[in-house]
Design a protein around this motif. Sequence first.
Motif, PDB file in Angstrom:
ATOM      1  N   VAL A 220     -63.289  -8.173  -7.527  1.00  0.00           N
ATOM      2  CA  VAL A 220     -64.057  -7.949  -6.298  1.00  0.00           C
ATOM      3  C   VAL A 220     -64.443  -6.481  -6.167  1.00  0.00           C
ATOM      4  CG1 VAL A 220     -63.983  -8.053  -3.772  1.00  0.00           C
ATOM      5  CG2 VAL A 220     -63.007  -9.914  -5.122  1.00  0.00           C
ATOM      6  N   GLU A 221     -63.512  -5.612  -6.464  1.00  0.00           N
ATOM      7  CA  GLU A 221     -63.779  -4.175  -6.330  1.00  0.00           C
ATOM      8  C   GLU A 221     -64.908  -3.727  -7.247  1.00  0.00           C
ATOM      9  OE1 GLU A 221     -61.472   0.104  -6.950  1.00  0.00           O
ATOM     10  OE2 GLU A 221     -60.320  -1.764  -6.850  1.00  0.00           O
ATOM     11  N   GLN A 222     -64.909  -4.213  -8.502  1.00  0.00           N
ATOM     12  CA  GLN A 222     -65.936  -3.785  -9.448  1.00  0.00           C
ATOM     13  C   GLN A 222     -67.280  -4.455  -9.206  1.00  0.00           C
ATOM     14  OE1 GLN A 222     -64.889  -3.353 -13.690  1.00  0.00           O
ATOM     15  NE2 GLN A 222     -62.790  -3.876 -13.121  1.00  0.00           N
ATOM     16  N   LEU A 223     -67.267  -5.740  -8.887  1.00  0.00           N
ATOM     17  CA  LEU A 223     -68.525  -6.477  -8.751  1.00  0.00           C
ATOM     18  C   LEU A 223     -69.159  -6.301  -7.372  1.00  0.00           C
ATOM     19  CD1 LEU A 223     -70.433  -8.445 -10.250  1.00  0.00           C
ATOM     20  CD2 LEU A 223     -69.200 -10.298  -9.121  1.00  0.00           C
ATOM     21  N   LEU A 224     -68.345  -6.377  -6.315  1.00  0.00           N
ATOM     22  CA  LEU A 224     -68.877  -6.305  -4.955  1.00  0.00           C
ATOM     23  C   LEU A 224     -68.646  -4.954  -4.287  1.00  0.00           C
ATOM     24  CD1 LEU A 224     -67.788  -9.836  -3.635  1.00  0.00           C
ATOM     25  CD2 LEU A 224     -69.940  -9.180  -4.722  1.00  0.00           C
TER      26      LEU A 224
END
Length: 382
Positions: A220-224
Motif C-alpha cells: 500500500v505504501e509503495q503503490l498508493l
Amino acid sequence: MIRQEIGEIKKLFTPKNCSITRICGCYVDGEKNKKTELKQAFLALPEEEMYKYFEILRKTLSGTLGKNLLTLEFPLATEAEGGTQEFLLRLRDSRLKDEVLLDTFYDKIIEAYEYVGNYLILVIHDVYDVPGKTTDGIGMEDASDEVYEYILACVCPVNLSKPGLSYNAAENTFQNRIRDWVVDMPETGFLFPAFNDRSADIHSALYYSKDSEDLKEGFVEQLLGCPLPLSAGGQKETFHTLIEETLGETCDIEVVKNIHEKINEMVQEHKEDPEPLILNKNEVKSIFASSGVDNDKMASFDQRYDETAGNDTALYVSNVVNTRTFEVKTPDVVIKVNPERTDLIETRTINGRECLVIELGGNVEVNGITVRSTLRDNEVNE
C-alpha cells in the motif's frame, strides 16, 4: 465510503448495468516476469468470460468495512507531480489506452507485491452516469447528477488446479484430469477514486484486502502512498489494552460489563445509520468515565490512549466489541450471555471465594437436555 455506495458500484458488474469501457491485465510468474498481457474493450468479451470477470470485480468490493474494505486518504504530497495519487489520476484519465502508463503501473505492482507464485493483475476503466435521487432516497433513472469515472484494480493468485480423475465423454472413459492454471479470487485491490457521497473523491481510495490481518502495508505504501489504519485485530487488541491498563487492579467484571452495555446501547441507537459506528478518543473516554472507571484512573487516559492507539486513531466498534454476545472465560469454563441480558450475571464472595452467579430464568438445557430447577421444585413442594 458506506455500504450503500459500495453496493451501488457492485451493481454495475452485471450485463444489464455494465458500462465498463476497457479491461487490461498482466500475467506474472513466480520470478516476477511478465508472461502475457490483456487489453481490450470489455463489452467485446465473450459472455461466459464476462461473467467470470464480474465475479472477480464484485469480490474486490466485498467484505466488512473497517476490516476488509478501508477508505484511505492520500497525503497532500502524493498529489504533486510524480506522486502516487497523481499517477493514478493520469492512469484513470488515459482510460487505460496509454501503454507506457499501463506498463509502469504493472511494474509498480510487481515491485511492491510480495507473493510466492503466479498472479494476474487486472484493471478496468468505467464511466458511470450517476442517477439522481429524490430527497426521500428514490432513484431517478432519467436524472443524472454527474459522471463517475474510475479504475478498479486487483491482484489474483493463479494456481494449478487440483489433480484428480475426469470423465471423457467422447471416449466414455475416466482419465487422469489435465491440470491447468486457474485464476483465483483477488487477494488485494483498490477502487480509485473513492465514491464518497455518491461522487468522485480524488483525494481517497477504497482498498480491499482478503486477509483483514495482513493488509500488506509495504504494498500500500509503495503503490498508493496512503497510511494504513490498525488492522481489525490490532484495533481489538488496542481496545483491550486500554481497558486493562486504564483500570489496572480495579479491572473487574462489573466495569467491563458496563463498558460493553454502553457500547451496545450506542450500536442500537445507530443501527439505522448507513455509516459504521466509529469511536474516537473522546468517545472512548466518555464511555469509560460513564461505566464506573475511577476519576484518578481517568486522569492519565489521554496520555495512555495516545501511547497505545495514537491521538488520531479511531476504532470501529465492530472490530473491538462483539455486540452479539457477552463472554466470560476462565481456564475451565466459558459462559456466553445475550448482550442485552448481562444483568443476569454478577459476582459474589461465597465462603471466601469470588464466584460468578448466574440467574437461571425460564427453561434450562444441559447438553441439549431440559433440566428442572431445584428452586422451582422446592417452591412446588412447599
